[in-house]
Write an enzyme that holds these catalytic residues in place. Structure first.
Site, mmCIF file in Angstrom:
data_model
loop_
_atom_site.group_PDB
_atom_site.id
_atom_site.type_symbol
_atom_site.label_atom_id
_atom_site.label_comp_id
_atom_site.label_asym_id
_atom_site.label_seq_id
_atom_site.Cartn_x
_atom_site.Cartn_y
_atom_site.Cartn_z
ATOM 1 N N LYS A 100 0.843 -1.203 0.000
ATOM 2 C CA LYS A 100 0.000 0.000 0.000
ATOM 3 C C LYS A 100 0.887 1.265 0.000
ATOM 4 C CE LYS A 100 -3.397 -2.827 -0.046
ATOM 5 N NZ LYS A 100 -4.212 -3.351 1.023
HETATM 6 C C1 LIG Z 1 -5.177 -4.410 1.449
HETATM 7 C C2 LIG Z 1 -6.644 -4.356 1.464
HETATM 8 C C3 LIG Z 1 -7.409 -4.727 2.573
HETATM 9 C C4 LIG Z 1 -6.840 -5.396 3.797
HETATM 10 O O1 LIG Z 1 -5.762 -4.808 4.327
HETATM 11 P P1 LIG Z 1 -4.693 -5.664 5.201
HETATM 12 O O2 LIG Z 1 -3.927 -4.582 5.869
HETATM 13 O O3 LIG Z 1 -3.894 -6.461 4.230
HETATM 14 O O4 LIG Z 1 -5.453 -6.508 6.151
HETATM 15 C C5 LIG Z 1 -8.778 -4.534 2.519
HETATM 16 N N1 LIG Z 1 -9.388 -4.048 1.432
HETATM 17 C C6 LIG Z 1 -8.693 -3.719 0.333
HETATM 18 C C7 LIG Z 1 -9.432 -3.162 -0.846
HETATM 19 C C8 LIG Z 1 -7.305 -3.879 0.299
HETATM 20 O O5 LIG Z 1 -6.625 -3.580 -0.810
#
Ligand SMILES: *Cc1c(COP(=O)(O)O)cnc(C)c1O
Length: 377
Positions: A180
């Site tokens: 991210k």
């Molecule tokens: C990455 C992501 C999540 C979950 O995040 P984590 O930190 O990996 O648990 C939820 N929704 C979307 C759309 C994502 O891209």
């Protein structure tokens, strides 16, 4: 292999983490609050609550909205499964809405069509980093007295009509997973203007306990109560030290991602058979992903061959995402079947995510473009 996404860690971030490791508070200490208030300030929201992952943040949101058995929550068909899974954790039922074929964002008309007497909330997912049509969604949630949640795990740093993402919904979720925009290793947060919801989120991340360890130490008491069950979804202080430093670099990060997207857009505009997703004029895209659509009828390759062609050339492409309801868990427990969301299924057969991360070098961008050109020749 050029990865489809990756983190960047700099020396000042390592130093900040080490400093916390040498301090008295490894978890539930002052760094958590510092990171939370920096995040809230950056967005311009009243409260941010940091937790152990984006998934934990989604679960916490579904909990504080009191989603339970019999409740329906409308989610887009194209998203990471965690968006829907969080509804299931609470015993609720995700209801899958089809997406706009051009942007792959949740289609507001579909949302309205799916509202029933059991609908409690709508989750908008800012797929790839592009904000959803929040004004249309808000009109629907207001009309039917529903909660609007934003899964903005792709969209930290994005803007909807000049306002930072995080201000449009009742509660907005971010993830700090390494792919991210900013990372804490694992981590996530919920942003909300509602103080009472923020307090409930804070209790939920700590077993439902009314006073956390540090508050009890300060108030010189061992007493606490649990009135509602919670989990251990706490984030550590050294993770927040990393997050705080990373957050300070978000503007540069978003700028670079937009530069890369523009180079991609220009290059692919001249190529037959591939096309970037649609982008609205009134948004700042955060480009968590750069998604190309492959039109197998007007060039020599389809998506699967492009995928293997690019992999063979050292370009780490990926596909985001299989419509969530096609996973066997959902077929089995929610009776979902092929054909439920035609736009999502058609998109799933043709999309591919190209490498996109802010430390990507110009020559890596050129190599990706050259490799796409060669693969579709
Ligand atoms: C990455 C992501 C999540 C979950 O995040 P984590 O930190 O990996 O648990 C939820 N929704 C979307 C759309 C994502 O891209």
């Amino acid at each position: 292999m050029i990865p489809y996404g990756r983190h960047t860690i700099e020396q000042d971030e390592i130093d900040a983490v080490v400093e916390v490791l040498r301090s008295d508070w490894l978890t539930t200490g002052p760094m958590v609050e510092e990171f939370e208030s920096a995040l809230a300030d950056y967005i311009g929201a009243n409260n941010a609550v940091a937790v152990s992952s984006g998934t934990a943040a989604l679960h916490a949101v579904m909990n504080v909205l009191k989603i339970g058995p019999g409740d329906e929550v409308i989610v887009p068909a194209i998203t990471f499964a965690a968006t829907a899974n969080a509804v299931v954790y609470q015993g609720g039922s995700p209801v899958f809405a089809d997406v706009d074929p051009d942007t792959l964002l949740i289609d507001a008309n579909e949302v309205e069509r799916l509202v029933t007497g059991n609908t409690r909330a709508v989750v908008a997912v800012d797929y790839a980093g592009q904000p959803c049509d929040y004004d249309s969604l808000r009109r629907i949630t207001d009309k039917h007295d529903l909660r609007l949640v934003s899964d903005a795990c792709h969209a930290l740093g994005a803007k909807y009509r000049d306002a930072p993402v995080g201000l449009q919904a009742d509660l907005t979720v971010f993830s700090f997973h390494p792919v991210k925009h900013i990372t804490t290793g694992e981590g996530g947060a919920v942003v909300t203007d509602d103080k009472e919801l923020a307090n409930r989120l804070r209790r939920f991340r700590n077993h439902g306990i009314t006073l956390d360890h540090r508050m009890r130490a300060e108030q010189c008491t061992w007493e606490y109560d649990i009135s509602e069950i919670g989990y251990n979804y706490r984030i550590t202080d050294f993770q927040c030290a990393l997050g705080l430093r990373q957050l300070g670099k978000i503007q540069k990060n978003i700028k670079r991602r937009n530069e890369i997207a523009r180079v991609y857009d220009d290059a692919f505009a001249e190529l037959q058979g591939v096309e970037p997703l649609g982008k609205a004029d009134d948004v700042t895209h955060a480009y968590h992903l750069y998604v190309l659509r492959v039109d197998g009828t007007s060039c020599s390759v389809d998506r699967d061959r492009l995928y293997h062609g690019l992999r063979a050339r050292g370009v780490g492409v990926n596909v985001h995402y299989k419509p969530v309801y096609l996973h066997s868990f959902y077929r089995k427990h929610f009776n979902t079947t092929d054909g439920l969301c035609p736009n999502a299924e058609k998109a799933y057969d043709s999309i591919i995510s190209l490498p996109m991360y802010h430390s990507m070098k110009d020559e890596e961008v050129r190599k990706v473009i050259e490799s796409v050109r060669e693969s579709i020749k």
